[in-house]
Enzyme design. Structure first.
Site: not given
Ligand SMILES: *Cc1c(COP(=O)(O)O)cnc(C)c1O
Length: 387
Positions: A71, A151, A179, A199-201, A325
């Site tokens: 991502g 997110n 998300q 994003s795949a994860h 983060c």
């Protein structure tokens, strides 16, 4: 003690069916897709099959999909790629103040090299109003980048309304949909965006692989130069197993997304309702209805999120005290500050994000345990005594 994982917005475990699909591409089908023998044809085809599956998940055509390293890279590619390709036309970019750091820090970098960025404020639910986008547009605006769903608080932005404005003005529009994709239906034709990150994860695929949708005929500069992989847009020998995993995860998400929602939403709603009932002086952050069905962000006044997180961790419950983060640093989350949570309260925030492996029992344990933790922490909190 087994873990109760409630941090699916940070990352998800890989679905066993995804692991199974990936396995051959770590062993026998290891060949470099750019080579010319039979083995290479297999890996090349696997990448193209996966591209079709990712495209299908978001209503794109396979040619509009570029595989990336996740991502963050997709966001960087969309924003820097546009900036570098359109800098002769203008150097103004519009984004929001609640974006992921992959967008915000990319914009900060561009500011250092001469671009001008407008960071739009949001309302108390975290909504970017289409009107504020309209008012921020200038003659030298080259890009608008607004996330699909946040997110931290789960708020879903009015992407379609915003794209109407950018389309009218002929300005490129990127959305960070990391998300949203895999959780809720996302269709690039319907929302009419030019670029979209995923994003795949975040949907039970492997880490380190994502994609950027780039609408046909949209020209953006490459960031990684080298070979001609990904039609010259992203050089380097492909992460074949990762790409195959992302495709399989997309296929599963497309089929099971609706079932997952039906299972997860009532659990999140129960958690929200019961915590509000059992803990005094807490606030739910984010929009009441325009919110991801798996996300609950609460501010527990007069105590620190880190304290609650530690006690929950002690009981095997994994949650986040803001964004991944923001936690780890002492700065309160920029998202909570942007929606107007006072600094002193922003520190007392927790994010629960549920996923498909959560059960009723997981939620019941949190409902049982958290009120006692809050009570204990408040007893020793000077803020609670002073209030
Ligand atoms: C997780 C996340 C990213 C970063 O994705 P990675 O694959 O971890 O680089 C970007 N934007 C949002 C909204 C996210 O939730």
């Amino acid at each position: 003690m087994s873990e109760i994982y409630l941090d699916y917005n940070a990352t998800t475990p890989v679905d066993p069916r995804v692991v199974k699909a990936m396995e051959p591409f770590l062993y026998e089908n290891f060949h470099n897709p750019s080579s010319l023998y039979k083995g290479a044809k297999i890996t090349k085809k696997a990448i193209e099959d996966s591209r079709e599956k990712i495209a299908a998940l978001i209503g794109a055509s396979p040619k509009e999909i570029i595989f990336t390293g996740g991502g963050s890279e997709s966001d960087n590619h969309a924003i820097k790629g546009t900036a570098f390709s359109l800098m002769h036309k203008g150097k103004h970019i519009i984004t929001s103040s609640i974006e992921h750091h992959a967008v915000l820090h990319t914009c900060k970098f561009l500011e250092k090299i001469g671009f001008e960025i407008t960071y739009l404020p949001v309302d108390s639910y975290g909504i970017v109003t289409p009107d504020s986008v309209k008012r921020a547009i200038r003659d030298d605006t080259i890009l608008v980048s607004i996330m699909f769903a946040n997110n931290e608080i789960g708020t879903i932005e009015p992407i379609k309304e915003i794209s109407k404005i950018t389309r009218e003005k002929g300005i490129l529009f990127h959305t960070d949909a990391v998300q949203a994709v895999g959780k809720i239906p996302v269709n690039v034709k319907e929302i009419d965006v030019d670029m979209l990150s995923l994003s795949a994860h975040k949907f039970y695929g492997p880490k380190g692989v994502g994609a950027l949708y780039v609408r046909k005929k949209t020209r953006i500069a490459s960031l990684i130069h080298g070979g001609m992989q990904e039609r010259g847009k992203r050089a380097g020998t492909e992460n074949i197993a990762g790409i195959v995993g992302a495709g399989k995860a997309a296929e599963i998400a497309m089929e099971e997304m609706e079932e997952e929602k039906i299972k997860i939403k009532p659990l999140r709603d129960k958690l929200e309702k019961e915590l509000l009932k059992r803990i005094p002086e807490i606030i739910v952050n984010g929009h009441p209805s325009k919110r991801l069905y798996n996300t609950l962000n609460i501010t527990v006044k007069y105590i620190e999120g880190e304290g609650m997180l530690t006690f929950l961790d002690f009981e095997g419950i994994s949650v986040s005290s803001g964004s991944a983060c923001a936690s780890g640093s002492l700065d309160p989350s920029h998202v909570l500050l942007a929606i107007g949570v006072p600094v002193e309260h922003a520190h007392g925030s927790l994010r629960f994000s549920l996923g498909k492996y959560n059960t009723e029992k997981d939620i019941e344990k949190v409902i049982d345990i958290l009120p006692g933790i809050v009570e204990r922490l408040r007893k020793i909190s000077p803020l609670w005594k002073e209030k």
